[in-house]
Design a protein around this motif. Structure first.
Motif, PDB file in Angstrom:
ATOM      1  N   THR A 248       0.833  -1.203   0.000  1.00  0.00           N
ATOM      2  CA  THR A 248       0.000   0.000   0.000  1.00  0.00           C
ATOM      3  C   THR A 248       0.865   1.249   0.000  1.00  0.00           C
ATOM      4  N   MET A 249       1.932   1.212   0.777  1.00  0.00           N
ATOM      5  CA  MET A 249       2.840   2.363   0.852  1.00  0.00           C
ATOM      6  C   MET A 249       3.627   2.535  -0.450  1.00  0.00           C
ATOM      7  N   LEU A 250       4.112   1.420  -0.993  1.00  0.00           N
ATOM      8  CA  LEU A 250       4.933   1.493  -2.208  1.00  0.00           C
ATOM      9  C   LEU A 250       4.121   1.946  -3.418  1.00  0.00           C
ATOM     10  N   GLN A 251       2.841   1.582  -3.450  1.00  0.00           N
ATOM     11  CA  GLN A 251       1.992   1.998  -4.563  1.00  0.00           C
ATOM     12  C   GLN A 251       1.833   3.518  -4.604  1.00  0.00           C
ATOM     13  N   LYS A 252       2.045   4.156  -3.468  1.00  0.00           N
ATOM     14  CA  LYS A 252       1.941   5.610  -3.407  1.00  0.00           C
ATOM     15  C   LYS A 252       3.247   6.286  -3.821  1.00  0.00           C
ATOM     16  N   SER A 253       4.299   5.482  -3.997  1.00  0.00           N
ATOM     17  CA  SER A 253       5.590   6.086  -4.339  1.00  0.00           C
ATOM     18  C   SER A 253       6.158   5.511  -5.628  1.00  0.00           C
TER      19      SER A 253
END
Length: 276
Positions: free
Chosen positions: A11-16
């Motif tokens: 979830t975090m990586l999809q935002k970056s």
């Protein structure tokens, strides 16, 4: 004592940096700073255990990206990245080596033999142990036979490395459907009894369900074991909105619900899909 895991890595990586079609685990080598940023953010938010970015870093899963020859390199790099990140913020934090499902079923449901699955997890567990993890967490498992293979592989890898449960604890986390059973039909109490007998150190649940749906299942686990219990629910039940999967719970809504999970018996808590 309550131990606080991190939340979702994907979830975090999809935002970056994570784009469709990319191998998330390869980022440990190609974009380590992005992974460190995730670990660092979770520790700064209060986590004292972070999971490596290795959920799909088994040979079977990496073969989908033609990266099956990089199992050792990716897993060792992931542990290194995690250790460097927490050293900057909270040196007392610990690292759990994540091993997710292979995506295959054992015979007769599928075409994989028990030995095939065992060998896959053994290879990954050995690399994570070589990297220096404090825990191995086998998670999001929907078939008790796959968990048996993964747990035996992890126990054997730990023994071969000359380590004990005082050095590396092994966590077994199943994923259950809304009917309270795994996809292959095993209820929490039965799954718990099986893996405790084999030698799991911590038993729990992650993914698939939100905290409200998981709480009674944690109570079931607590009714049949005295081992520590872990729980990492999704941020609520996923909803499809405008062709995108959305997890409805905010941090403010999810926090109080986690207290119920602690009351039900969990002492290792964190978040899965949709949590940040």
């Amino acid at each position: 004592m309550i131990h606080i895991f991190d939340g979702a890595t994907g979830t975090m990586l999809q935002k970056s940096v994570l784009k469709p079609g990319m191998c998330p685990e390869l980022l440990n080598i190609e974009a380590p700073e992005a992974i460190q940023n995730v670990h660092r953010a979770y520790v700064e938010a209060g986590s004292n255990i972070v999971e490596t970015n290795t959920f799909g870093a088994s040979r079977i899963k990496l073969n989908e990206y033609n990266l099956g020859d990089k199992v050792e390199a990716i897993n060792i790099a992931a542990v290194k990245v995690a250790k460097e990140a927490i050293a900057e913020v909270k040196p007392s934090a610990r690292v759990a080596g994540s091993m997710g499902p292979t995506g295959r079923f054992l015979q007769p449901l599928g075409n994989m033999s028990f030995d095939d699955i065992y060998d896959t997890y053994r290879e990954q567990a050995e690399a994570l142990i070589e990297g220096g993890v404090d825990f191995i967490i086998i998670e999001t498992i929907i078939d008790v036979q796959e968990m048996r293979a993964a747990l035996l592989a992890s126990l054997d890898a730990r023994e071969a490395a000359g380590k004990t449960k005082e050095d590396i604890q092994i966590i077994c986390q199943f994923s259950f459907s809304e009917d309270g059973r795994t996809i292959t039909g095993t209820p929490p109490a039965v799954a718990t009894t099986i893996v405790e007998a084999i030698g799991a150190d911590i038993i729990g649940i992650n993914c698939s369900l939100g905290p409200e749906q998981i709480t009674p299942l944690i109570e079931e686990i607590a009714s049949v074991t005295n081992l520590p219990i872990s729980c990492q629910p999704n941020a609520g039940m996923p909803q499809l909105i405008n062709k995108q999967t959305v997890f409805p719970l905010t941090a403010e809504e999810m926090g109080p619900l986690m207290l119920d999970i602690v009351d039900a018996g969990a002492s290792y808590i964190g978040g899965c899909c949709g949590t940040t």
